[in-house]
Design a protein around this motif. Sequence first.
Motif, PDB file in Angstrom:
ATOM      1  N   ALA A 262       0.742  -1.199   0.029  1.00 44.63           N
ATOM      2  CA  ALA A 262      -0.042  -0.088  -0.129  1.00 44.63           C
ATOM      3  C   ALA A 262       0.868   1.327  -0.115  1.00 44.63           C
ATOM      4  CB  ALA A 262      -0.758   0.061   1.181  1.00 44.63           C
ATOM      5  N   LYS A 263       0.404   2.445  -0.597  1.00 45.47           N
ATOM      6  CA  LYS A 263       0.692   3.613  -0.196  1.00 45.47           C
ATOM      7  C   LYS A 263      -0.351   4.465   0.384  1.00 45.47           C
ATOM      8  CE  LYS A 263       3.713   3.954  -4.438  1.00 45.47           C
ATOM      9  NZ  LYS A 263       4.144   4.689  -5.757  1.00 45.47           N
TER      10      LYS A 263
ATOM     11  N   GLU B  42       5.038   4.420   2.158  1.00 42.82           N
ATOM     12  CA  GLU B  42       4.750   3.199   1.388  1.00 42.82           C
ATOM     13  C   GLU B  42       5.160   1.875   2.498  1.00 42.82           C
ATOM     14  OE1 GLU B  42       7.098   2.857  -2.105  1.00 42.82           O
ATOM     15  OE2 GLU B  42       6.703   5.112  -2.756  1.00 42.82           O
TER      16      GLU B  42
ATOM     17  N   GLN C 268      -6.012   9.216   1.616  1.00 43.02           N
ATOM     18  CA  GLN C 268      -6.233   8.065   0.685  1.00 43.02           C
ATOM     19  C   GLN C 268      -5.332   6.974   0.797  1.00 43.02           C
ATOM     20  OE1 GLN C 268      -5.634  10.738  -2.782  1.00 43.02           O
ATOM     21  NE2 GLN C 268      -7.753  10.937  -2.921  1.00 43.02           N
TER      22      GLN C 268
ATOM     23  N   LEU D  73      -3.901   3.723  -1.651  1.00 42.11           N
ATOM     24  CA  LEU D  73      -3.711   2.798  -2.698  1.00 42.11           C
ATOM     25  C   LEU D  73      -3.257   1.546  -2.408  1.00 42.11           C
ATOM     26  CD1 LEU D  73      -3.835   2.568  -5.854  1.00 42.11           C
ATOM     27  CD2 LEU D  73      -1.582   3.535  -6.096  1.00 42.11           C
ATOM     28  N   TYR D  74      -3.981   0.523  -2.517  1.00 47.53           N
ATOM     29  CA  TYR D  74      -3.497  -1.109  -2.512  1.00 47.53           C
ATOM     30  C   TYR D  74      -3.243  -1.693  -3.678  1.00 47.53           C
ATOM     31  CZ  TYR D  74      -5.566  -0.493   2.234  1.00 47.53           C
ATOM     32  OH  TYR D  74      -5.918  -0.060   3.545  1.00 47.53           O
ATOM     33  N   VAL D  75      -2.242  -2.558  -3.682  1.00 46.91           N
ATOM     34  CA  VAL D  75      -1.993  -3.400  -4.657  1.00 46.91           C
ATOM     35  C   VAL D  75      -2.115  -4.757  -4.292  1.00 46.91           C
ATOM     36  CG1 VAL D  75      -0.248  -3.966  -6.703  1.00 46.91           C
ATOM     37  CG2 VAL D  75      -0.312  -1.554  -5.839  1.00 46.91           C
TER      38      VAL D  75
ATOM     39  N   LYS E 249      -4.938  -2.829  -8.751  1.00 46.81           N
ATOM     40  CA  LYS E 249      -4.992  -1.607  -7.815  1.00 46.81           C
ATOM     41  C   LYS E 249      -6.486  -1.360  -7.184  1.00 46.81           C
ATOM     42  CE  LYS E 249      -0.733   0.181 -10.060  1.00 46.81           C
ATOM     43  NZ  LYS E 249      -0.225   1.309 -10.629  1.00 46.81           N
ATOM     44  N   TYR E 250      -6.404  -0.892  -6.138  1.00 49.51           N
ATOM     45  CA  TYR E 250      -7.590  -0.300  -5.443  1.00 49.51           C
ATOM     46  C   TYR E 250      -7.409   0.762  -4.605  1.00 49.51           C
ATOM     47  CZ  TYR E 250      -8.847  -5.462  -6.408  1.00 49.51           C
ATOM     48  OH  TYR E 250      -9.205  -6.254  -6.965  1.00 49.51           O
ATOM     49  N   PHE E 251      -8.369   1.834  -4.770  1.00 48.13           N
ATOM     50  CA  PHE E 251      -7.985   3.279  -4.371  1.00 48.13           C
ATOM     51  C   PHE E 251      -9.041   3.464  -3.232  1.00 48.13           C
ATOM     52  CE2 PHE E 251      -8.036   7.892  -5.136  1.00 48.13           C
ATOM     53  CZ  PHE E 251      -6.970   8.259  -4.512  1.00 48.13           C
TER      54      PHE E 251
ATOM     55  N   GLU F 279     -10.646   6.323  -0.278  1.00 51.18           N
ATOM     56  CA  GLU F 279     -10.644   7.529   0.259  1.00 51.18           C
ATOM     57  C   GLU F 279     -11.644   7.793   1.431  1.00 51.18           C
ATOM     58  OE1 GLU F 279     -10.836  10.878  -2.883  1.00 51.18           O
ATOM     59  OE2 GLU F 279     -12.722  11.358  -1.863  1.00 51.18           O
TER      60      GLU F 279
END
Length: 215
Positions: A24-25, A35, A70, A72-74, A79-81, A83
């Motif tokens: 994730a970020k 990160e 937010q 961001l997952y990988v 990728k899934y965003f 919020e």
Amino acid sequence: MKSILSIVIFIICLNVQAHEFYEAKVLLLNGNVIECQATLPENELTETSIQIKENDDTIASSIKSNNIYQILYVIKGNKYFFERNNVGITQKAFEKHRTNYSTGKEWYLVIFSDESIKAYISSQYYYVDKEKGIISTHSFEGRNINFGTSYLLKRPNEDAPTVITMEGISNSKFREWASSYFEETPELVTRINKKEFKNSRIEELAQAYASYQKK
């Protein structure tokens, strides 16, 4: 008895997944980016936290959800965003009409994003479907609307996302709510009433609106 057992097993699986970490970020409200590996968000009555760690060999720490903007997952190449935003408001026709977001914030899965509009899914739990390898959602029946699985839209000038449809809502009610939301775009309302858009695909509705804004 069998159905109760199935629910218990499902809850146990959700609790196990709540402690699983994914690449994730994390974007904090102060602008810093971390990160890391992170747990998936969930929506509860009280504020939740996201567990993060640098790698598999490090001890996890927690960040309060309201300090995050937010994530961001990988996951398995997908990728899934997510919020963090104000709790969604509801249409006037809904029996629990909510016109403000005074109850706080919640986590949304972003399914469409454009400078003119965003489309979201809100649910109590987000989990990885092991068979499909994708993120799925689950909300328990009978809960407060804040945590029911909902599909929402938000334009930049709006304070909170608006519920356009929910699990169990009829297509006719979806068209009613969507037409009300887009009343200032009559061309789109016409297409909605002609049944061009489906209840479960509000990202296509958002994409159509975005295309009108570019003309």
